[in-house]
Motif scaffolding. Sequence first.
Motif, PDB file in Angstrom:
ATOM      1  N   CYS A 110       0.825  -1.210   0.000  1.00 43.38           N
ATOM      2  CA  CYS A 110       0.000   0.000   0.000  1.00 43.38           C
ATOM      3  C   CYS A 110       0.856   1.256   0.000  1.00 43.38           C
ATOM      4  CB  CYS A 110      -0.971   0.019   1.182  1.00 43.38           C
ATOM      5  SG  CYS A 110      -0.255   0.415   2.766  1.00 43.38           S
ATOM      6  N   GLU A 111       2.163   1.093   0.170  1.00 41.27           N
ATOM      7  CA  GLU A 111       3.074   2.245   0.100  1.00 41.27           C
ATOM      8  C   GLU A 111       3.531   2.516  -1.329  1.00 41.27           C
ATOM      9  OE1 GLU A 111       6.079   1.089   2.863  1.00 41.27           O
ATOM     10  OE2 GLU A 111       4.943   1.748   4.624  1.00 41.27           O
ATOM     11  N   LEU A 112       3.155   1.629  -2.264  1.00 42.08           N
ATOM     12  CA  LEU A 112       3.445   1.872  -3.674  1.00 42.08           C
ATOM     13  C   LEU A 112       2.570   3.020  -4.173  1.00 42.08           C
ATOM     14  CD1 LEU A 112       3.606  -1.839  -4.931  1.00 42.08           C
ATOM     15  CD2 LEU A 112       5.532  -0.272  -4.626  1.00 42.08           C
ATOM     16  N   PRO A 113       2.967   3.691  -5.262  1.00 44.41           N
ATOM     17  CA  PRO A 113       2.198   4.837  -5.769  1.00 44.41           C
ATOM     18  C   PRO A 113       0.756   4.466  -6.108  1.00 44.41           C
ATOM     19  CG  PRO A 113       4.346   4.717  -6.843  1.00 44.41           C
ATOM     20  CD  PRO A 113       4.193   3.446  -6.055  1.00 44.41           C
ATOM     21  N   CYS A 114      -0.173   5.379  -5.807  1.00 45.47           N
ATOM     22  CA  CYS A 114      -1.577   5.221  -6.192  1.00 45.47           C
ATOM     23  C   CYS A 114      -1.749   5.774  -7.601  1.00 45.47           C
ATOM     24  CB  CYS A 114      -2.485   5.959  -5.207  1.00 45.47           C
ATOM     25  SG  CYS A 114      -2.502   5.231  -3.552  1.00 45.47           S
ATOM     26  N   GLU A 115      -1.909   4.888  -8.572  1.00 48.78           N
ATOM     27  CA  GLU A 115      -1.994   5.300  -9.965  1.00 48.78           C
ATOM     28  C   GLU A 115      -3.354   4.949 -10.554  1.00 48.78           C
ATOM     29  OE1 GLU A 115       0.156   7.036 -11.458  1.00 48.78           O
ATOM     30  OE2 GLU A 115       2.141   6.643 -10.606  1.00 48.78           O
ATOM     31  N   ASP A 116      -3.922   5.885 -11.307  1.00 46.25           N
ATOM     32  CA  ASP A 116      -5.113   5.600 -12.102  1.00 46.25           C
ATOM     33  C   ASP A 116      -4.641   4.927 -13.387  1.00 46.25           C
ATOM     34  OD1 ASP A 116      -7.313   5.536 -13.719  1.00 46.25           O
ATOM     35  OD2 ASP A 116      -7.832   7.651 -13.510  1.00 46.25           O
ATOM     36  N   ILE A 117      -4.703   3.609 -13.409  1.00 45.49           N
ATOM     37  CA  ILE A 117      -4.142   2.880 -14.544  1.00 45.49           C
ATOM     38  C   ILE A 117      -4.905   3.172 -15.831  1.00 45.49           C
ATOM     39  CG2 ILE A 117      -3.216   1.020 -13.106  1.00 45.49           C
ATOM     40  CD1 ILE A 117      -5.596  -0.694 -14.141  1.00 45.49           C
ATOM     41  N   HIS A 190       0.191  -9.107 -17.539  1.00 42.58           N
ATOM     42  CA  HIS A 190       1.579  -9.204 -18.002  1.00 42.58           C
ATOM     43  C   HIS A 190       2.545  -8.730 -16.913  1.00 42.58           C
ATOM     44  CE1 HIS A 190       5.109  -8.104 -20.632  1.00 42.58           C
ATOM     45  NE2 HIS A 190       4.812  -9.307 -21.098  1.00 42.58           N
ATOM     46  N   LEU A 191       2.196  -7.628 -16.243  1.00 42.08           N
ATOM     47  CA  LEU A 191       3.044  -7.121 -15.154  1.00 42.08           C
ATOM     48  C   LEU A 191       3.066  -8.098 -13.983  1.00 42.08           C
ATOM     49  CD1 LEU A 191       1.980  -3.359 -15.182  1.00 42.08           C
ATOM     50  CD2 LEU A 191       4.186  -4.281 -15.913  1.00 42.08           C
ATOM     51  N   LEU A 192       1.921  -8.702 -13.682  1.00 45.98           N
ATOM     52  CA  LEU A 192       1.862  -9.698 -12.610  1.00 45.98           C
ATOM     53  C   LEU A 192       2.733 -10.895 -12.960  1.00 45.98           C
ATOM     54  CD1 LEU A 192       0.653 -10.983 -10.039  1.00 45.98           C
ATOM     55  CD2 LEU A 192      -1.279 -11.748 -11.447  1.00 45.98           C
ATOM     56  N   PHE A 193       2.609 -11.391 -14.184  1.00 48.35           N
ATOM     57  CA  PHE A 193       3.375 -12.563 -14.615  1.00 48.35           C
ATOM     58  C   PHE A 193       4.885 -12.313 -14.501  1.00 48.35           C
ATOM     59  CE2 PHE A 193       5.467 -15.005 -18.060  1.00 48.35           C
ATOM     60  CZ  PHE A 193       5.151 -16.282 -17.641  1.00 48.35           C
ATOM     61  N   ASN A 194       5.305 -11.073 -14.781  1.00 48.45           N
ATOM     62  CA  ASN A 194       6.729 -10.736 -14.728  1.00 48.45           C
ATOM     63  C   ASN A 194       7.145 -10.110 -13.396  1.00 48.45           C
ATOM     64  OD1 ASN A 194       7.840 -11.276 -17.585  1.00 48.45           O
ATOM     65  ND2 ASN A 194       5.979 -10.123 -18.008  1.00 48.45           N
ATOM     66  N   ASN A 195       6.219 -10.108 -12.424  1.00 45.70           N
ATOM     67  CA  ASN A 195       6.489  -9.554 -11.093  1.00 45.70           C
ATOM     68  C   ASN A 195       6.982  -8.110 -11.171  1.00 45.70           C
ATOM     69  OD1 ASN A 195       6.485  -9.738  -8.295  1.00 45.70           O
ATOM     70  ND2 ASN A 195       8.642 -10.353  -8.199  1.00 45.70           N
ATOM     71  N   LYS A 196       6.262  -7.278 -11.956  1.00 41.73           N
ATOM     72  CA  LYS A 196       6.666  -5.884 -12.135  1.00 41.73           C
ATOM     73  C   LYS A 196       5.540  -4.906 -11.795  1.00 41.73           C
ATOM     74  CE  LYS A 196      10.315  -6.673 -15.565  1.00 41.73           C
ATOM     75  NZ  LYS A 196      10.816  -6.345 -16.931  1.00 41.73           N
ATOM     76  N   ILE A 197       4.642  -5.323 -10.899  1.00 40.67           N
ATOM     77  CA  ILE A 197       3.601  -4.406 -10.439  1.00 40.67           C
ATOM     78  C   ILE A 197       4.257  -3.368  -9.533  1.00 40.67           C
ATOM     79  CG2 ILE A 197       1.501  -4.157  -9.073  1.00 40.67           C
ATOM     80  CD1 ILE A 197       0.844  -5.640 -11.538  1.00 40.67           C
ATOM     81  N   ASN A 198       4.319  -2.128  -9.985  1.00 32.74           N
ATOM     82  CA  ASN A 198       5.000  -1.073  -9.217  1.00 32.74           C
ATOM     83  C   ASN A 198       4.041   0.033  -8.785  1.00 32.74           C
ATOM     84  OD1 ASN A 198       4.498   0.017 -11.700  1.00 32.74           O
ATOM     85  ND2 ASN A 198       6.608   0.659 -12.119  1.00 32.74           N
ATOM     86  N   PHE A 199       2.771  -0.332  -8.591  1.00 34.11           N
ATOM     87  CA  PHE A 199       1.772   0.605  -8.099  1.00 34.11           C
ATOM     88  C   PHE A 199       0.843  -0.158  -7.158  1.00 34.11           C
ATOM     89  CE2 PHE A 199       0.835  -0.914 -12.391  1.00 34.11           C
ATOM     90  CZ  PHE A 199      -0.315  -1.650 -12.174  1.00 34.11           C
ATOM     91  N   SER A 200       0.065   0.568  -6.387  1.00 29.62           N
ATOM     92  CA  SER A 200      -0.810  -0.052  -5.380  1.00 29.62           C
ATOM     93  C   SER A 200      -1.972  -0.776  -6.052  1.00 29.62           C
ATOM     94  CB  SER A 200      -1.344   1.018  -4.428  1.00 29.62           C
ATOM     95  OG  SER A 200      -2.367   0.485  -3.599  1.00 29.62           O
ATOM     96  N   ILE A 201      -2.002  -2.104  -5.916  1.00 26.33           N
ATOM     97  CA  ILE A 201      -3.118  -2.854  -6.480  1.00 26.33           C
ATOM     98  C   ILE A 201      -4.389  -2.569  -5.696  1.00 26.33           C
ATOM     99  CG2 ILE A 201      -2.876  -4.995  -5.138  1.00 26.33           C
ATOM    100  CD1 ILE A 201      -3.611  -4.642  -8.928  1.00 26.33           C
ATOM    101  N   SER A 202      -4.254  -2.191  -4.430  1.00 24.30           N
ATOM    102  CA  SER A 202      -5.432  -1.820  -3.627  1.00 24.30           C
ATOM    103  C   SER A 202      -6.099  -0.576  -4.197  1.00 24.30           C
ATOM    104  CB  SER A 202      -5.028  -1.582  -2.167  1.00 24.30           C
ATOM    105  OG  SER A 202      -4.510  -2.756  -1.588  1.00 24.30           O
ATOM    106  N   TYR A 203      -5.290   0.342  -4.737  1.00 26.81           N
ATOM    107  CA  TYR A 203      -5.867   1.546  -5.332  1.00 26.81           C
ATOM    108  C   TYR A 203      -6.581   1.219  -6.644  1.00 26.81           C
ATOM    109  CZ  TYR A 203      -6.361   6.437  -6.697  1.00 26.81           C
ATOM    110  OH  TYR A 203      -6.879   7.654  -7.051  1.00 26.81           O
ATOM    111  N   VAL A 204      -6.046   0.261  -7.391  1.00 28.16           N
ATOM    112  CA  VAL A 204      -6.717  -0.196  -8.617  1.00 28.16           C
ATOM    113  C   VAL A 204      -8.091  -0.768  -8.255  1.00 28.16           C
ATOM    114  CG1 VAL A 204      -6.639  -1.856 -10.522  1.00 28.16           C
ATOM    115  CG2 VAL A 204      -4.564  -0.627  -9.848  1.00 28.16           C
ATOM    116  N   ILE A 205      -8.150  -1.537  -7.178  1.00 25.83           N
ATOM    117  CA  ILE A 205      -9.421  -2.097  -6.717  1.00 25.83           C
ATOM    118  C   ILE A 205     -10.365  -0.980  -6.295  1.00 25.83           C
ATOM    119  CG2 ILE A 205     -10.460  -3.443  -4.840  1.00 25.83           C
ATOM    120  CD1 ILE A 205      -8.026  -5.326  -5.056  1.00 25.83           C
TER     121      ILE A 205
END
Length: 316
Positions: A110-117, A190-205
């Motif tokens: 949750c400390e990752l950036p909050c991005e509007d994907i 694709h980012l999940l598969f390559n372990n490159k999620i660099n933003f808050s997935i909680s914010y996406v939710i």
Amino acid sequence: MNKPKPPPPKLSNPSNSKKFLELIKNVQPGTCVDVKGEVEFIIRRAKWDGLMYNLKKQYFIHLIGGFYCNMNIIKGVEGILNFTTTVNRKVICVDNKSINRALHLPLHLCELPCEDIYFLFVFNKSEFELMVCIFCNSDMLDGLCDVNCGIHFKHFTSTFQHLALIIRSNVMPKPNQSKYLDFFDMKIMHLLFNNKINFSISYVILLNMINAHLVDYMTYGMLISSLFAICNIPMPEIFANLADSQITNDHFRPQVPLMHCEPQEVTPIVIPQFIREEDVFLSKFESVKAMFNEPKMEFKRVKTENDELKEKVGEL
């Protein structure tokens, strides 16, 4: 004995009763996941265990209906969206941190950036083609990825079919539970598969919760019930619904060659961009003011003519 009917949600605006009737036509509580092998490795490497394995199977339609109907979207610090809602007359504040906690995700996520994907990700034909080729293990068809479109998950290999179902059920649901994945869905996968999620997935939710409120569908039932537990909102067992769907290792279709693909037109998700930041401070909810550390201001009461008259009568 027949199970009693749950009470209607407590609505802050009675006119939202029509909204609730629309919401219950499309209820998506989420899906339990029981997969092993490569897919489990991908999920656990990303520390997404709570999104897949730790959710309780119960959800409460009348409470979740109030959660969505009473939503009040606000813009906070640096333009990050949050919202308040009222459930059984109790005001709760929802941000990426509270969602992170409800999912039992590690604090650093949750400390990752909050991005509007939906604003951050810009459609790119070459990138789209590359992802489709990887997921389908196939050569590209001419013209298939010229514009953003939905590709059915049945064209993916088994590993990516599983990931697609997980993304659609628990991360980025769609109003019609569509199994077609577009550019935005595939980029997350694709980012999940390559372990490159660099933003808050909680914010996406959180953004998808806002979209569900705007479009009138009810999703994340199990997650929201976990949020209710944190907020000490009573959830009578007698009114519980059971989320009985599950993704397992056997839950995939025979792969259909990409040459038989019939792409689906995509309805873009538009998250509000022009919510005034002042709305935070105009909010009537004290919890919102505390959340943004709004300083309390003391106002000296001005005497009115009526007050002076009362004082004179008192002296007499």
